[in-house]
Design an enzyme around this catalytic site. Structure first.
Site, short mmCIF file in Angstrom:
data_model
loop_
_atom_site.label_atom_id
_atom_site.label_comp_id
_atom_site.label_asym_id
_atom_site.label_seq_id
_atom_site.Cartn_x
_atom_site.Cartn_y
_atom_site.Cartn_z
N ASP A 37 24.42 -10.61 4.40
CA ASP A 37 24.70 -11.38 3.19
C ASP A 37 26.19 -11.40 2.86
OD1 ASP A 37 24.03 -12.79 0.70
OD2 ASP A 37 24.61 -10.91 -0.26
N MET A 77 0.81 -1.22 0.00
CA MET A 77 0.00 0.00 0.00
C MET A 77 0.84 1.27 0.00
SD MET A 77 -2.83 -1.33 -0.25
CE MET A 77 -3.28 -3.04 -0.11
N CYS A 78 2.12 1.12 -0.22
CA CYS A 78 3.03 2.26 -0.22
C CYS A 78 3.00 2.93 -1.60
CB CYS A 78 4.44 1.74 0.10
SG CYS A 78 5.63 3.01 0.46
N HIS A 79 2.84 4.25 -1.59
CA HIS A 79 2.82 4.98 -2.86
C HIS A 79 4.22 5.11 -3.44
CE1 HIS A 79 -0.94 6.35 -1.01
NE2 HIS A 79 -1.35 6.58 -2.24
N MET A 135 8.49 4.85 5.21
CA MET A 135 8.73 3.49 4.72
C MET A 135 10.02 3.40 3.91
SD MET A 135 6.43 1.91 6.22
CE MET A 135 6.99 0.35 5.61
N GLU A 136 10.35 4.46 3.18
CA GLU A 136 11.59 4.46 2.40
C GLU A 136 12.81 4.47 3.32
OE1 GLU A 136 8.35 5.36 -0.28
OE2 GLU A 136 8.83 6.13 1.71
#
EC number: 4.6.1.17
Length: 161
Positions: free
Chosen positions: A130, A75-77, A115-116
């Site tokens: 990793d 739902m992130c734009h 969110m970014e």
């Protein structure tokens, strides 16, 4: 569904309409960390890990991940980022070697960049894991959280803990 803005009248997920929201300058700063053993710490700080410069690769991975946030968070734009900056700091004790990760994201738009920033910080920690897992798989990725955000109708936020 009350105050839950990501649900429609049927209770199903939707992307929030931000079309009428004012464009403002928005920033977000997120934190994550990864605890490594002394061997990995020495290899990272001496730039002798076989896969290359761990922090340089993690920094680029974080920036790349922030630009792809809307591809992995449903739902992130998709937004136009104006800046993403990643910084690292070691927290050392007698028994711990913890890489502190800070990711700052900025935009001028109708929705926030929390969110970014969180995605960038998370991707950095995952990339360190990793690149170092051949030496030790026992690394621990720490808490990831929002430190602060500015802009938008909900106002500013600054973590006080």
């Amino acid at each position: 569904m009350g105050d839950l803005t990501h649900f429609n009248e049927e209770g199903r997920a939707k992307m929030v309409d931000i079309g009428e929201k004012a464009e403002t300058v928005r920033t977000a700063i997120a934190h994550s960390s990864i605890k490594v053993n002394e061997v990995i710490y020495d290899k990272i700080t001496s730039n002798s890990m076989k896969k290359g410069d761990v922090l340089a690769v993690a920094q680029v991975a974080g920036i790349m991940a922030s630009k792809k946030t809307s591809d992995i968070i449903p739902m992130c734009h998709p937004i136009m980022l104006t800046s993403v900056d990643i910084s690292f700091e070691w927290k050392l004790t007698d028994s711990d070697h913890i890489l502190q990760i800070t990711a700052t994201a900025k935009t001028k738009g109708s929705t926030g960049v929390e969110m970014e920033a969180l995605t960038a910080a998370s991707a950095c920690a995952l990339t360190v894991y990793d690149m170092c897992k051949a030496v030790d798989k026992g690394m621990i990725i720490g808490e990831t959280y929002l430190l602060e955000k500015t802009g938008g109708k909900n106002g500013d936020f600054k973590r006080t803990e």
